[in-house]
Design a protein around this motif. Structure first.
Motif, mmCIF file in Angstrom:
data_model
loop_
_atom_site.group_PDB
_atom_site.id
_atom_site.type_symbol
_atom_site.label_atom_id
_atom_site.label_comp_id
_atom_site.label_asym_id
_atom_site.label_seq_id
_atom_site.Cartn_x
_atom_site.Cartn_y
_atom_site.Cartn_z
ATOM 1 N N PRO A 149 0.819 -1.226 0.000
ATOM 2 C CA PRO A 149 0.000 0.000 0.000
ATOM 3 C C PRO A 149 0.848 1.270 0.000
ATOM 4 O O PRO A 149 0.527 2.230 -0.710
ATOM 5 C CB PRO A 149 -0.829 -0.114 1.295
ATOM 6 C CG PRO A 149 -0.871 -1.584 1.581
ATOM 7 C CD PRO A 149 0.453 -2.119 1.112
ATOM 8 N N ALA A 150 1.922 1.282 0.762
ATOM 9 C CA ALA A 150 2.794 2.459 0.802
ATOM 10 C C ALA A 150 3.487 2.679 -0.538
ATOM 11 O O ALA A 150 3.661 3.820 -0.971
ATOM 12 C CB ALA A 150 3.825 2.316 1.921
ATOM 13 N N LEU A 151 3.871 1.612 -1.214
ATOM 14 C CA LEU A 151 4.505 1.755 -2.524
ATOM 15 C C LEU A 151 3.519 2.318 -3.547
ATOM 16 O O LEU A 151 3.883 3.153 -4.378
ATOM 17 C CB LEU A 151 5.080 0.417 -2.994
ATOM 18 C CG LEU A 151 6.304 -0.064 -2.222
ATOM 19 C CD1 LEU A 151 6.644 -1.501 -2.602
ATOM 20 C CD2 LEU A 151 7.488 0.851 -2.448
ATOM 21 N N PHE A 152 2.269 1.880 -3.495
ATOM 22 C CA PHE A 152 1.260 2.452 -4.389
ATOM 23 C C PHE A 152 1.030 3.924 -4.071
ATOM 24 O O PHE A 152 0.890 4.748 -4.979
ATOM 25 C CB PHE A 152 -0.061 1.667 -4.310
ATOM 26 C CG PHE A 152 -0.072 0.420 -5.130
ATOM 27 C CD1 PHE A 152 -0.097 0.476 -6.519
ATOM 28 C CD2 PHE A 152 -0.048 -0.826 -4.526
ATOM 29 C CE1 PHE A 152 -0.105 -0.680 -7.288
ATOM 30 C CE2 PHE A 152 -0.054 -1.986 -5.287
ATOM 31 C CZ PHE A 152 -0.080 -1.914 -6.664
ATOM 32 N N GLN A 153 1.012 4.279 -2.791
ATOM 33 C CA GLN A 153 0.860 5.686 -2.399
ATOM 34 C C GLN A 153 2.051 6.511 -2.882
ATOM 35 O O GLN A 153 1.884 7.644 -3.348
ATOM 36 C CB GLN A 153 0.725 5.817 -0.883
ATOM 37 C CG GLN A 153 -0.602 5.332 -0.356
ATOM 38 C CD GLN A 153 -0.653 5.360 1.170
ATOM 39 O OE1 GLN A 153 0.319 5.700 1.835
ATOM 40 N NE2 GLN A 153 -1.807 4.993 1.710
ATOM 41 N N LEU A 154 3.249 5.950 -2.765
ATOM 42 C CA LEU A 154 4.443 6.641 -3.231
ATOM 43 C C LEU A 154 4.363 6.881 -4.738
ATOM 44 O O LEU A 154 4.666 7.975 -5.226
ATOM 45 C CB LEU A 154 5.698 5.834 -2.877
ATOM 46 C CG LEU A 154 7.035 6.408 -3.339
ATOM 47 C CD1 LEU A 154 7.275 7.796 -2.742
ATOM 48 C CD2 LEU A 154 8.170 5.456 -2.976
ATOM 49 N N ALA A 155 3.937 5.867 -5.487
ATOM 50 C CA ALA A 155 3.786 6.022 -6.940
ATOM 51 C C ALA A 155 2.764 7.107 -7.258
ATOM 52 O O ALA A 155 2.987 7.931 -8.152
ATOM 53 C CB ALA A 155 3.375 4.693 -7.576
#
Length: 168
Positions: A149-155
């Protein structure tokens, strides 16, 4: 079977600290590189260039689409997308039709062959990643799952930042 940590893999920072941008960049770069090369090693039939795969993925979610919309979504020049679409039309993966909402414009759709190619590519990649994930220990798999989830938010954040810079 559990994978042993390699000596060249940096240790994570304590929880709560911001990740090192350089290490995250390196990890993403390594993942992209190994995924691109491993798909061709493990599945030699797969020769589709990554730029075309990415357009197929967008069309799989947003079809039909105008060239300008595809260019915006992939952050590419319209001329680049137009050239890729031409190659994909020759390969029978996409079709170009008149936009019913604006007869002066055209839209691109996936063909049945394009949908099949995208599905085969997706299955091959998922299979490759599943095998690699299975070789990791439970803690590593859990860390990756929790980081998604954090990686998707970062993207998403990076995409918003790029859009803001383009508008200036």
């Amino acid at each position: 079977m559990s994978a042993q940590p390699r000596s060249d893999v940096p240790l994570p920072r304590p929880t709560g600290e911001a990740p090192d941008a350089r290490l995250l960049t390196e990890a993403v770069t390594r993942l992209r590189r190994v995924l691109r090369s491993s798909i061709r090693t493990d599945y030699p039939w797969e020769t589709l260039p990554m730029a075309q795969v990415e357009l197929l993925q967008v069309l799989g979610e947003h079809s039909p689409a105008r060239i300008s919309d595809l260019a915006t979504r992939r952050r590419l020049a319209q001329s680049t997308v137009s050239g890729l679409i031409g190659q994909m039309m020759t390969a029978g993966l996409v079709a170009r039709d008149v936009d019913p909402a604006d007869r002066r414009a055209s839209v691109v759709t996936l063909t049945d062959a394009g949908r099949e190619k995208l599905a085969a590519w997706t299955i091959a990649h998922e299979r490759r990643i599943d095998v690699a994930l299975a070789a990791l220990d439970d803690d590593s798999r859990a860390a990756i799952t929790h980081a998604l989830p954090a990686l998707f938010q970062l993207a998403e954040q990076l995409g918003e930042s790029a859009e803001g810079e383009a508008e200036q």
